[in-house]
Design a protein around this motif. Structure first.
Motif, PDB file in Angstrom:
ATOM      1  N   ALA A   1      21.306   9.295 -38.236  1.00  0.00           N
ATOM      2  CA  ALA A   1      21.816   9.456 -36.860  1.00  0.00           C
ATOM      3  C   ALA A   1      21.698   8.106 -36.190  1.00  0.00           C
ATOM      4  O   ALA A   1      20.605   7.670 -35.854  1.00  0.00           O
ATOM      5  CB  ALA A   1      21.010  10.495 -36.094  1.00  0.00           C
ATOM      6  N   ALA A   2      22.825   7.441 -36.055  1.00  0.00           N
ATOM      7  CA  ALA A   2      22.779   6.088 -35.517  1.00  0.00           C
ATOM      8  C   ALA A   2      23.862   5.911 -34.468  1.00  0.00           C
ATOM      9  O   ALA A   2      24.744   6.767 -34.308  1.00  0.00           O
ATOM     10  CB  ALA A   2      22.946   5.071 -36.646  1.00  0.00           C
ATOM     11  N   GLY A   3      23.786   4.803 -33.754  1.00  0.00           N
ATOM     12  CA  GLY A   3      24.765   4.518 -32.703  1.00  0.00           C
ATOM     13  C   GLY A   3      25.233   3.083 -32.813  1.00  0.00           C
ATOM     14  O   GLY A   3      24.511   2.225 -33.325  1.00  0.00           O
TER      15      GLY A   3
ATOM     16  N   HIS B   1      11.170   5.903 -33.722  1.00  0.00           N
ATOM     17  CA  HIS B   1      12.271   5.163 -34.356  1.00  0.00           C
ATOM     18  C   HIS B   1      11.715   4.032 -35.227  1.00  0.00           C
ATOM     19  O   HIS B   1      10.580   3.616 -35.041  1.00  0.00           O
ATOM     20  CB  HIS B   1      13.194   4.558 -33.289  1.00  0.00           C
ATOM     21  CG  HIS B   1      13.885   5.582 -32.457  1.00  0.00           C
ATOM     22  ND1 HIS B   1      13.364   6.066 -31.294  1.00  0.00           N
ATOM     23  CD2 HIS B   1      15.057   6.224 -32.646  1.00  0.00           C
ATOM     24  CE1 HIS B   1      14.182   6.971 -30.787  1.00  0.00           C
ATOM     25  NE2 HIS B   1      15.215   7.096 -31.589  1.00  0.00           N
TER      26      HIS B   1
ATOM     27  N   HIS C   1      26.965  -3.812 -34.100  1.00  0.00           N
ATOM     28  CA  HIS C   1      26.189  -3.978 -32.866  1.00  0.00           C
ATOM     29  C   HIS C   1      25.351  -2.740 -32.525  1.00  0.00           C
ATOM     30  O   HIS C   1      25.243  -2.359 -31.360  1.00  0.00           O
ATOM     31  CB  HIS C   1      27.103  -4.289 -31.664  1.00  0.00           C
ATOM     32  CG  HIS C   1      28.321  -5.069 -32.010  1.00  0.00           C
ATOM     33  ND1 HIS C   1      28.273  -6.402 -32.272  1.00  0.00           N
ATOM     34  CD2 HIS C   1      29.612  -4.693 -32.177  1.00  0.00           C
ATOM     35  CE1 HIS C   1      29.490  -6.829 -32.557  1.00  0.00           C
ATOM     36  NE2 HIS C   1      30.327  -5.813 -32.523  1.00  0.00           N
ATOM     37  N   GLY C   2      24.800  -2.104 -33.531  1.00  0.00           N
ATOM     38  CA  GLY C   2      24.021  -0.905 -33.224  1.00  0.00           C
ATOM     39  C   GLY C   2      22.802  -0.770 -34.106  1.00  0.00           C
ATOM     40  O   GLY C   2      22.290  -1.746 -34.638  1.00  0.00           O
ATOM     41  N   GLY C   3      22.351   0.452 -34.274  1.00  0.00           N
ATOM     42  CA  GLY C   3      21.174   0.729 -35.091  1.00  0.00           C
ATOM     43  C   GLY C   3      20.816   2.193 -34.975  1.00  0.00           C
ATOM     44  O   GLY C   3      21.649   2.999 -34.563  1.00  0.00           O
ATOM     45  N   GLY C   4      19.582   2.515 -35.312  1.00  0.00           N
ATOM     46  CA  GLY C   4      19.138   3.902 -35.159  1.00  0.00           C
ATOM     47  C   GLY C   4      18.481   4.430 -36.404  1.00  0.00           C
ATOM     48  O   GLY C   4      17.924   3.669 -37.192  1.00  0.00           O
ATOM     49  N   HIS C   5      18.553   5.739 -36.580  1.00  0.00           N
ATOM     50  CA  HIS C   5      17.917   6.389 -37.728  1.00  0.00           C
ATOM     51  C   HIS C   5      18.853   6.341 -38.929  1.00  0.00           C
ATOM     52  O   HIS C   5      20.042   6.086 -38.800  1.00  0.00           O
ATOM     53  CB  HIS C   5      17.632   7.852 -37.412  1.00  0.00           C
ATOM     54  CG  HIS C   5      16.725   8.056 -36.251  1.00  0.00           C
ATOM     55  ND1 HIS C   5      15.379   7.824 -36.302  1.00  0.00           N
ATOM     56  CD2 HIS C   5      16.979   8.474 -34.986  1.00  0.00           C
ATOM     57  CE1 HIS C   5      14.829   8.097 -35.136  1.00  0.00           C
ATOM     58  NE2 HIS C   5      15.787   8.492 -34.313  1.00  0.00           N
TER      59      HIS C   5
ATOM     60  N   ARG D   1      26.843   9.944 -37.788  1.00  0.00           N
ATOM     61  CA  ARG D   1      25.950  10.960 -38.345  1.00  0.00           C
ATOM     62  C   ARG D   1      26.275  11.146 -39.833  1.00  0.00           C
ATOM     63  O   ARG D   1      27.403  10.910 -40.256  1.00  0.00           O
ATOM     64  CB  ARG D   1      26.160  12.315 -37.636  1.00  0.00           C
ATOM     65  CG  ARG D   1      25.895  12.299 -36.140  1.00  0.00           C
ATOM     66  CD  ARG D   1      24.411  12.137 -35.852  1.00  0.00           C
ATOM     67  NE  ARG D   1      24.119  12.260 -34.436  1.00  0.00           N
ATOM     68  CZ  ARG D   1      24.077  11.241 -33.588  1.00  0.00           C
ATOM     69  NH1 ARG D   1      24.321  10.014 -34.003  1.00  0.00           N
ATOM     70  NH2 ARG D   1      23.783  11.426 -32.315  1.00  0.00           N
TER      71      ARG D   1
ATOM     72  N   ARG E   1      16.699  -0.652 -24.272  1.00  0.00           N
ATOM     73  CA  ARG E   1      17.168   0.717 -24.045  1.00  0.00           C
ATOM     74  C   ARG E   1      16.265   1.504 -23.083  1.00  0.00           C
ATOM     75  O   ARG E   1      16.480   2.702 -22.860  1.00  0.00           O
ATOM     76  CB  ARG E   1      17.318   1.455 -25.376  1.00  0.00           C
ATOM     77  CG  ARG E   1      18.511   0.935 -26.190  1.00  0.00           C
ATOM     78  CD  ARG E   1      18.602   1.541 -27.578  1.00  0.00           C
ATOM     79  NE  ARG E   1      18.615   2.994 -27.604  1.00  0.00           N
ATOM     80  CZ  ARG E   1      19.674   3.768 -27.330  1.00  0.00           C
ATOM     81  NH1 ARG E   1      20.807   3.213 -26.980  1.00  0.00           N
ATOM     82  NH2 ARG E   1      19.592   5.070 -27.403  1.00  0.00           N
TER      83      ARG E   1
ATOM     84  N   ARG F   1      31.979   3.510 -27.528  1.00  0.00           N
ATOM     85  CA  ARG F   1      30.687   3.929 -28.081  1.00  0.00           C
ATOM     86  C   ARG F   1      30.931   4.661 -29.401  1.00  0.00           C
ATOM     87  O   ARG F   1      31.870   5.456 -29.505  1.00  0.00           O
ATOM     88  CB  ARG F   1      30.001   4.864 -27.090  1.00  0.00           C
ATOM     89  CG  ARG F   1      28.697   5.424 -27.613  1.00  0.00           C
ATOM     90  CD  ARG F   1      28.068   6.382 -26.613  1.00  0.00           C
ATOM     91  NE  ARG F   1      26.816   6.914 -27.121  1.00  0.00           N
ATOM     92  CZ  ARG F   1      26.155   7.920 -26.570  1.00  0.00           C
ATOM     93  NH1 ARG F   1      26.608   8.496 -25.479  1.00  0.00           N
ATOM     94  NH2 ARG F   1      25.033   8.359 -27.094  1.00  0.00           N
TER      95      ARG F   1
ATOM     96  N   ARG G   1      29.143   7.088 -32.315  1.00  0.00           N
ATOM     97  CA  ARG G   1      27.994   7.894 -32.737  1.00  0.00           C
ATOM     98  C   ARG G   1      28.194   8.207 -34.216  1.00  0.00           C
ATOM     99  O   ARG G   1      29.231   8.774 -34.595  1.00  0.00           O
ATOM    100  CB  ARG G   1      27.879   9.168 -31.905  1.00  0.00           C
ATOM    101  CG  ARG G   1      27.821   8.879 -30.411  1.00  0.00           C
ATOM    102  CD  ARG G   1      27.462  10.101 -29.611  1.00  0.00           C
ATOM    103  NE  ARG G   1      26.040  10.364 -29.644  1.00  0.00           N
ATOM    104  CZ  ARG G   1      25.473  11.489 -29.214  1.00  0.00           C
ATOM    105  NH1 ARG G   1      26.231  12.447 -28.716  1.00  0.00           N
ATOM    106  NH2 ARG G   1      24.163  11.657 -29.273  1.00  0.00           N
TER     107      ARG G   1
HETATM  108  P1  AMP Z   1      23.167   8.434 -30.394  1.00  0.00           P
HETATM  109  O1  AMP Z   1      24.384   8.640 -31.190  1.00  0.00           O
HETATM  110  O2  AMP Z   1      23.396   7.590 -29.168  1.00  0.00           O
HETATM  111  O3  AMP Z   1      22.448   9.718 -30.130  1.00  0.00           O
HETATM  112  O4  AMP Z   1      22.175   7.558 -31.270  1.00  0.00           O
HETATM  113  C1  AMP Z   1      21.573   8.025 -32.449  1.00  0.00           C
HETATM  114  C2  AMP Z   1      20.310   7.240 -32.705  1.00  0.00           C
HETATM  115  O5  AMP Z   1      20.622   5.858 -32.841  1.00  0.00           O
HETATM  116  C3  AMP Z   1      19.330   7.344 -31.556  1.00  0.00           C
HETATM  117  O6  AMP Z   1      18.060   7.494 -32.111  1.00  0.00           O
HETATM  118  C4  AMP Z   1      19.447   6.058 -30.821  1.00  0.00           C
HETATM  119  O7  AMP Z   1      18.217   5.669 -30.304  1.00  0.00           O
HETATM  120  C5  AMP Z   1      19.935   5.078 -31.879  1.00  0.00           C
HETATM  121  N1  AMP Z   1      20.886   4.134 -31.292  1.00  0.00           N
HETATM  122  C6  AMP Z   1      22.027   4.428 -30.640  1.00  0.00           C
HETATM  123  N2  AMP Z   1      22.691   3.324 -30.245  1.00  0.00           N
HETATM  124  C7  AMP Z   1      21.929   2.285 -30.658  1.00  0.00           C
HETATM  125  C8  AMP Z   1      22.051   0.860 -30.543  1.00  0.00           C
HETATM  126  N3  AMP Z   1      23.107   0.288 -29.944  1.00  0.00           N
HETATM  127  N4  AMP Z   1      21.069   0.104 -31.081  1.00  0.00           N
HETATM  128  C9  AMP Z   1      20.017   0.660 -31.702  1.00  0.00           C
HETATM  129  N5  AMP Z   1      19.841   2.002 -31.853  1.00  0.00           N
HETATM  130  C10 AMP Z   1      20.775   2.803 -31.332  1.00  0.00           C
END
Ligand code: AMP
Length: 326
Positions: A293-295, A109, A286-290, A272, A91, A268, A270
């Protein structure tokens, strides 16, 4: 906390003549604030060093924060690269990051996939900017803060913590923010930039309110398909921002925005939430995050519907076993 690593990072900064600072793709206030804030702080402290903020993308809505630097590949020779607010190397908004001599990661993170020669990660921090403020205060005798640098860092703290509302905000957060205010942050201008909306934005909000859907257990979601993005003349960033409009519905503890990225053949996501976590759900897609709040990314409408069903089930189970939510 982590005094040794902070000392080591300062030593490295002092020992390099050229420092390149980068952040994550699709930047937010914290990513831009932390990188530009650290850059201004270091430029003021070490006027003879070459210090750059280098990235490959930007966010239109943060244009008021100004531009970044463009450098030749040769600048990386023997340079120090610092990457802030970026959990995983894929990223980083700078494909050249590995060309530098050494790499430092500074991030808040969860450290699932570590990278860098030196890594300072504190996932309990409400923002990466909070860490930069802490770094400054730890080395206050050596580093020179300016009102401009303090404003960048304060902006990241304000935006990433939901205006100091989220769970990660502690007394320490407020003490650090207070120290920045003492350095001369222009809060009136800062908040005007954060709150003044274009007329088109109001039209977008009205579209969003008309198209929010709710699952039986209260997951709120919206799908910003390509047609809607075109009709409302939205950039991908603006379309992605709609997630914040779903955050205050009673009983809806999970909210999701799906943004069609037609050019990439993907959607995409998002995610929450309040009270319960959505990061594991994001991991599955296929994502991750907090935690809250994740993506994620889905590739078909069927997969989108599966994710919505999973979120609904998660919320249903949470509501059955917990009280006191709203
Ligand atoms: P966002 O909705 O893109 O603002 O993402 C929220 C949180 O999740 C942010 O801290 C991103 O760094 C994390 N994030 C978003 N997409 C991904 C992903 N595909 N893999 C890992 N972390 C992600």
């Amino acid at each position: 906390m982590n005094a040794e690593i902070k000392n080591l990072i300062l030593q490295k900064i002092e020992s390099y003549h050229t420092i390149i600072i980068s952040r994550h793709i699709r930047p937010d206030g914290d990513a831009i604030g932390s990188t530009k804030g650290l850059c201004k702080l270091l430029r003021e402290t070490y006027p003879d060093k070459k210090i750059y903020v280098v990235n490959e993308d930007y966010s239109d809505y943060l244009a008021f924060l100004g531009g970044e630097d463009i450098v030749d590949d040769s600048v990386y020779d023997g340079a120090l690269q610092i990457v802030i607010d970026t959990g995983t190397a894929d990223r980083i908004s700078n494909r050249n990051y590995n060309k530098a001599k050494e790499l430092i990661k500074i991030d808040h993170h969860i450290d699932d996939r570590p990278y860098g020669d030196i890594s300072w990660v504190e996932d309990f921090r409400s923002s990466a900017c909070e860490m930069i403020a802490d770094f400054y205060l730890t080395h206050k005798d050596k580093l020179k803060m300016t009102p401009e640098a303090a404003t960048y860092i304060y902006l990241g703290m304000v935006t990433d913590s939901g205006r100091f509302r989220y769970e990660g905000v502690t007394g320490e957060t407020m003490r650090l923010a207070g120290a920045l205010l003492d350095c001369g942050v222009d809060t009136e201008k800062l908040f005007a930039n954060l709150y003044v909306d274009e007329f088109e934005t109001l039209k977008l909000k009205s579209y969003v309110y008309d198209h929010i859907k709710l699952t039986p257990n209260g997951v709120a979601y919206i799908y910003m398909d390509d047609a809607a993005q075109k009709k409302l003349k939205l950039t991908l960033e603006a379309a992605s921002d709609v997630v914040s409009e779903l955050s205050a519905i009673r009983g809806s503890l999970i909210w999701l925005a799906f943004i069609d990225e037609k050019a990439k053949n993907q959607i995409r996501v998002r995610l929450r939430s309040r009270f319960l976590g959505v990061n594991e759900l994001a991991n599955k897609y296929h994502g991750g995050g907090h935690k809250m709040a994740a993506g994620a990314t889905v590739y078909t409408q069927e997969e989108m519907n599966e994710l919505i069903k999973d979120a609904d089930k998660l919320l249903g189970e949470y509501k059955k076993t917990h009280g006191g939510w709203l």
